[in-house]
Design an enzyme around this catalytic site. Structure first.
Site, PDB file in Angstrom:
ATOM      1  N   LEU A 163       0.828  -1.208   0.000  1.00  0.00           N
ATOM      2  CA  LEU A 163       0.000   0.000   0.000  1.00  0.00           C
ATOM      3  C   LEU A 163       0.860   1.254   0.000  1.00  0.00           C
ATOM      4  CD1 LEU A 163      -2.596   1.743   0.522  1.00  0.00           C
ATOM      5  CD2 LEU A 163      -2.209   1.321   2.971  1.00  0.00           C
ATOM      6  N   SER A 164       0.510   2.231  -0.834  1.00  0.00           N
ATOM      7  CA  SER A 164       1.086   3.569  -0.790  1.00  0.00           C
ATOM      8  C   SER A 164       2.603   3.511  -0.974  1.00  0.00           C
ATOM      9  CB  SER A 164       0.683   4.250   0.520  1.00  0.00           C
ATOM     10  OG  SER A 164       1.004   5.614   0.520  1.00  0.00           O
TER      11      SER A 164
END
Length: 342
Positions: A163-164
């Site tokens: 994520l991210s």
């Protein structure tokens, strides 16, 4: 070196607030000195820390979950958390370890240290950390090799997601070690090569650099000495993401379509629960690039509350209720879910 880099970023940017969570690591609030809260995990399987897995040039922590009775030639899922998260906080909401216990595969969580980045972002934009066999990438590779040897993992069944900042590192791992992975899933991340320093990284978060698909693909082809196996890649992004512009998802799609040599116009599309999914397949009909565009979702991993593997046991930062579990969808696409008994 790391401290000098952080100080140079702090002195350059005068208004940290507008840059969102992904780069807040570089800006400390002098009025808030409280120590981070450490919560003892009480939900689901426990992650175990492993030390001595290699030279660890990126100075990362290694946490893993190996279910009891894990058979030889099991699959491995590598999960890279986002900023201001830990391995355990991500797992509490994503449910990967609980799913591994139910379905019989191993999970590896590399974890960033405060000493590398005060808000625990993987340093995806620093060339020294995202070059093959250097820095944080090398540490993650060493963890994979160490766990794979001990648990006798099937080398053809190693998958990675993040994520991210963890999504951007997932893109870097896929670019630098394409032969290592059976597949990857990038959630609210950025394409490999989107930035080579903090200034350009912040600009990329707001709007991805304007490059042709061929240019994006060349960055991946130049990362590894030999391409070998090319993993299928899934890209997940919310339309309401104000931290990492959805233009990055479009660039990721273009990057991996070019790497796989696929026609951007030749896709199938389906829609369900506010999610539009496009799939590009190769000549044999296998899905090679998938794009999940989630209407109204902000910056985070799509999850839903529930009991059992793949469901969120708790609410956690940047783990967003979406009415479906991206963990279960990713695991299904990767062939990790056993057929249900009739």
């Amino acid at each position: 070196m790391r401290d000098r880099f952080k100080r140079s970023v702090e002195s350059f940017f005068l208004d940290p607030e507008r840059f969102g969570e992904l780069f807040q690591p570089f800006f400390r609030d002098p009025e808030k000195k409280a120590a981070p809260v450490r919560r003892r995990r009480i939900d689901g399987p426990q992650l175990a820390e492993v030390k001595g897995f290699g030279s660890n040039p990126g100075n990362l922590r290694m946490l893993e979950y190996l279910p009891d009775g894990l058979p030889a030639n099991a699959a491995l899922v590598v999960v890279l958390h986002g900023c201001r998260q830990t391995a355990e906080s991500y797992d509490r909401a994503a449910g990967w370890a609980a799913l591994a216990r139910e379905q019989g595969f191993a999970v590896l969580y590399p974890e960033q240290r405060d000493a590398n980045n005060p808000r625990r972002c993987f340093n995806w934009f620093r060339p020294s950390e995202v070059t093959r066999d250097r820095g944080e990438l090398a540490s993650i590779r060493q963890m994979i090799d160490h766990l794979s040897a001990r648990a006798r993992i099937d080398p053809a069944r190693i998958h990675i997601t993040g994520l991210s900042a963890g999504g951007a590192m997932t893109a870097a791992m896929l670019a630098n070690y394409p032969e290592l992975f059976a597949s990857g899933a990038i959630i609210a991340g950025l394409p490999f090569g989107a930035a080579r320093d903090a200034r350009r990284a912040l600009a990329a978060m707001e709007q991805v650099p304007g490059r042709a698909a061929r240019e994006w693909g060349e960055l991946v082809r130049a990362a590894a000495p030999a391409q070998g196996r090319l993993p299928p890649v899934a890209i997940w992004h919310g339309t309401a993401d104000r931290t990492v512009s959805i233009s990055n998802a479009e660039a990721l799609v273009a990057q991996w379509l070019d790497v796989h040599g696929l026609d951007a116009a030749a896709f199938s599309e389906s829609r369900t629960k506010g999610r539009r999914t496009r799939r590009w397949r190769d000549a044999s009909g296998r899905s090679r690039v998938t794009y999940h565009r989630i209407a109204g979702l902000g910056h985070g991993t799509p999850v839903t509350r529930g009991k059992g593997g793949g469901y969120a046991a708790r609410s956690e930062p940047f783990m967003l209720e979406a009415g479906f579990s991206s963990t279960l969808q990713i695991a299904r696409d990767w062939g990790l879910l056993r057929p249900k008994r009739q």
